[in-house]
Design a protein around this motif. Sequence first.
Motif, PDB file in Angstrom:
ATOM      1  N   PRO A  16       0.815  -1.216   0.000  1.00 25.37           N
ATOM      2  CA  PRO A  16       0.000   0.000   0.000  1.00 25.37           C
ATOM      3  C   PRO A  16       0.850   1.268   0.000  1.00 25.37           C
ATOM      4  N   ALA A  17       0.226   2.378  -0.299  1.00 26.38           N
ATOM      5  CA  ALA A  17       0.888   3.669  -0.130  1.00 26.38           C
ATOM      6  C   ALA A  17       1.284   3.833   1.328  1.00 26.38           C
ATOM      7  N   GLY A  18       2.454   4.424   1.554  1.00 24.06           N
ATOM      8  CA  GLY A  18       2.926   4.647   2.918  1.00 24.06           C
ATOM      9  C   GLY A  18       3.642   3.471   3.530  1.00 24.06           C
ATOM     10  N   ALA A  19       3.850   2.412   2.762  1.00 20.37           N
ATOM     11  CA  ALA A  19       4.492   1.210   3.308  1.00 20.37           C
ATOM     12  C   ALA A  19       5.974   1.440   3.569  1.00 20.37           C
ATOM     13  N   SER A  20       6.523   0.641   4.487  1.00 17.44           N
ATOM     14  CA  SER A  20       7.972   0.598   4.705  1.00 17.44           C
ATOM     15  C   SER A  20       8.514  -0.625   3.977  1.00 17.44           C
ATOM     16  N   ILE A  21       9.615  -0.422   3.237  1.00 18.00           N
ATOM     17  CA  ILE A  21      10.160  -1.477   2.388  1.00 18.00           C
ATOM     18  C   ILE A  21      11.674  -1.520   2.526  1.00 18.00           C
ATOM     19  N   ALA A  22      12.231  -2.698   2.813  1.00 16.50           N
ATOM     20  CA  ALA A  22      13.673  -2.912   2.756  1.00 16.50           C
ATOM     21  C   ALA A  22      14.004  -3.422   1.358  1.00 16.50           C
ATOM     22  N   VAL A  23      15.011  -2.828   0.732  1.00 11.03           N
ATOM     23  CA  VAL A  23      15.344  -3.171  -0.651  1.00 11.03           C
ATOM     24  C   VAL A  23      16.807  -3.567  -0.738  1.00 11.03           C
ATOM     25  N   GLY A  24      17.077  -4.725  -1.335  1.00  6.72           N
ATOM     26  CA  GLY A  24      18.443  -5.213  -1.473  1.00  6.72           C
ATOM     27  C   GLY A  24      19.208  -4.477  -2.553  1.00  6.72           C
ATOM     28  N   GLY A  25      20.496  -4.748  -2.608  1.00  4.01           N
ATOM     29  CA  GLY A  25      21.356  -4.130  -3.610  1.00  4.01           C
ATOM     30  C   GLY A  25      22.517  -3.402  -2.981  1.00  4.01           C
ATOM     31  N   PHE A  26      23.600  -3.307  -3.730  1.00  8.75           N
ATOM     32  CA  PHE A  26      24.810  -2.617  -3.293  1.00  8.75           C
ATOM     33  C   PHE A  26      25.319  -1.829  -4.486  1.00  8.75           C
ATOM     34  N   GLY A  27      25.139  -0.502  -4.470  1.00 14.73           N
ATOM     35  CA  GLY A  27      25.350   0.244  -5.696  1.00 14.73           C
ATOM     36  C   GLY A  27      24.258  -0.175  -6.659  1.00 14.73           C
ATOM     37  N   LEU A  28      24.643  -0.578  -7.863  1.00 12.03           N
ATOM     38  CA  LEU A  28      23.668  -1.111  -8.811  1.00 12.03           C
ATOM     39  C   LEU A  28      23.711  -2.634  -8.867  1.00 12.03           C
ATOM     40  N   SER A  29      24.539  -3.249  -8.048  1.00 10.99           N
ATOM     41  CA  SER A  29      24.644  -4.705  -8.020  1.00 10.99           C
ATOM     42  C   SER A  29      23.515  -5.308  -7.189  1.00 10.99           C
ATOM     43  N   ASN A  53      21.713   2.235  -0.653  1.00  7.50           N
ATOM     44  CA  ASN A  53      21.751   3.463  -1.438  1.00  7.50           C
ATOM     45  C   ASN A  53      20.450   3.577  -2.217  1.00  7.50           C
ATOM     46  N   CYS A  54      20.320   4.617  -3.019  1.00 12.42           N
ATOM     47  CA  CYS A  54      19.046   4.882  -3.714  1.00 12.42           C
ATOM     48  C   CYS A  54      19.222   4.859  -5.220  1.00 12.42           C
ATOM     49  N   GLY A  55      20.037   3.933  -5.702  1.00  9.87           N
ATOM     50  CA  GLY A  55      20.237   3.817  -7.133  1.00  9.87           C
ATOM     51  C   GLY A  55      20.870   5.057  -7.732  1.00  9.87           C
ATOM     52  N   VAL A  56      20.620   5.278  -9.008  1.00  5.81           N
ATOM     53  CA  VAL A  56      21.053   6.495  -9.700  1.00  5.81           C
ATOM     54  C   VAL A  56      19.810   7.139 -10.303  1.00  5.81           C
ATOM     55  N   ASP A  57      20.002   8.240 -10.995  1.00  4.40           N
ATOM     56  CA  ASP A  57      18.852   9.032 -11.426  1.00  4.40           C
ATOM     57  C   ASP A  57      17.830   8.246 -12.252  1.00  4.40           C
ATOM     58  N   ASP A  58      18.286   7.264 -13.037  1.00  3.10           N
ATOM     59  CA  ASP A  58      17.351   6.558 -13.920  1.00  3.10           C
ATOM     60  C   ASP A  58      17.377   5.051 -13.743  1.00  3.10           C
ATOM     61  N   TRP A  59      17.859   4.593 -12.596  1.00  6.08           N
ATOM     62  CA  TRP A  59      17.947   3.138 -12.397  1.00  6.08           C
ATOM     63  C   TRP A  59      17.821   2.800 -10.914  1.00  6.08           C
ATOM     64  N   GLY A  60      17.387   1.605 -10.631  1.00  2.86           N
ATOM     65  CA  GLY A  60      17.202   1.190  -9.239  1.00  2.86           C
ATOM     66  C   GLY A  60      16.102   2.001  -8.577  1.00  2.86           C
ATOM     67  N   LEU A  61      16.264   2.272  -7.308  1.00  2.00           N
ATOM     68  CA  LEU A  61      15.280   3.053  -6.568  1.00  2.00           C
ATOM     69  C   LEU A  61      15.155   4.484  -7.095  1.00  2.00           C
ATOM     70  N   GLY A  62      16.118   4.888  -7.912  1.00  2.00           N
ATOM     71  CA  GLY A  62      16.085   6.226  -8.488  1.00  2.00           C
ATOM     72  C   GLY A  62      14.836   6.497  -9.312  1.00  2.00           C
ATOM     73  N   ILE A  63      14.233   5.450  -9.896  1.00  2.00           N
ATOM     74  CA  ILE A  63      13.035   5.694 -10.708  1.00  2.00           C
ATOM     75  C   ILE A  63      11.832   6.021  -9.819  1.00  2.00           C
ATOM     76  N   LEU A  64      11.810   5.482  -8.603  1.00  2.00           N
ATOM     77  CA  LEU A  64      10.750   5.846  -7.654  1.00  2.00           C
ATOM     78  C   LEU A  64      11.000   7.240  -7.083  1.00  2.00           C
ATOM     79  N   LEU A  65      12.248   7.513  -6.785  1.00  2.00           N
ATOM     80  CA  LEU A  65      12.608   8.813  -6.227  1.00  2.00           C
ATOM     81  C   LEU A  65      12.288   9.938  -7.200  1.00  2.00           C
ATOM     82  N   ARG A  66      12.586   9.702  -8.469  1.00  2.00           N
ATOM     83  CA  ARG A  66      12.374  10.714  -9.505  1.00  2.00           C
ATOM     84  C   ARG A  66      10.929  11.196  -9.550  1.00  2.00           C
TER      85      ARG A  66
END
Length: 258
Positions: A16-29, A53-66
């Motif tokens: 749902p909206a407002g959820a807490s989520i742990a996301v794997g990854g190290f850099g883009l790996s 980390n939060c990915g980069v501007d157009d990859w990983g978590l960066g697409i949600l952040l954008r």
Amino acid sequence: MNKEVGTAAAAVADIPAGASIAVGGFGLSGNPMELIRAVFELGIDDLSVVSNNCGVDDWGLGILLREHRIRKMTSSYVGENKEFERQFLSGELELELTPQGTLAEKLRAGGAGIAAFYTQTGVGTQVAEGGLPRRYDSEGKVALASPSKDLRTFDVSGNPKTYVLEEAIVTEFALVHAARGDRHGNLVFSKAARSFNPLAAMAGTVCIAQVEELVEPGMLDPDSIHLPGVYVHRIVEVGRDIEKRIEKRTVSTAEKGN
């Protein structure tokens, strides 16, 4: 016991909206990119995300952040994402900056049922004493700062030292990427993708794993399993042909004759 879900969209459909989520990854790996895309397509926002980390501007978590889908990040390194910097400094994003090893242990402790632990990391700094900016206002002033944490001295082998109390992290969901998995949820990670993925998986109350290869139970060598299926609730096969980006490619040219 069969935890397979047909698609990434189906696997994340109840987040749902407002959820807490742990996301794997190290850099883009090891970014669980297909699951991140599925969350993006779901259209939810106001997310509180825990990831190294939060990915980069157009990859990983960066697409949600954008698209301003993330309200708060709990991370240890955010230096490769310019949009992250902009949102944080303009007061659009809350950040709980956490030392990398401490973040790893907070996730592991959450999965192990350990409420808190003491560490020397951060003693004598704002990590322990408080005052780290977590959110700025629109004028660039600190609107929310980190609180001070409990300190305690332990005499280890006749050498008293001060330690800071760090609380464990437990999230509502976890999104992780693994190289192989079976239908019972047992996972095998590859190289650097093993860093934060199993820890994020442990911390999630509901863990959703994307795997490149899904096999039948019993086909994985028990001694090679990195994360037991007890931590995994849903698993979706995404194939081996998924795109894997390299954050910074460094190459060298060998001299002729060598």
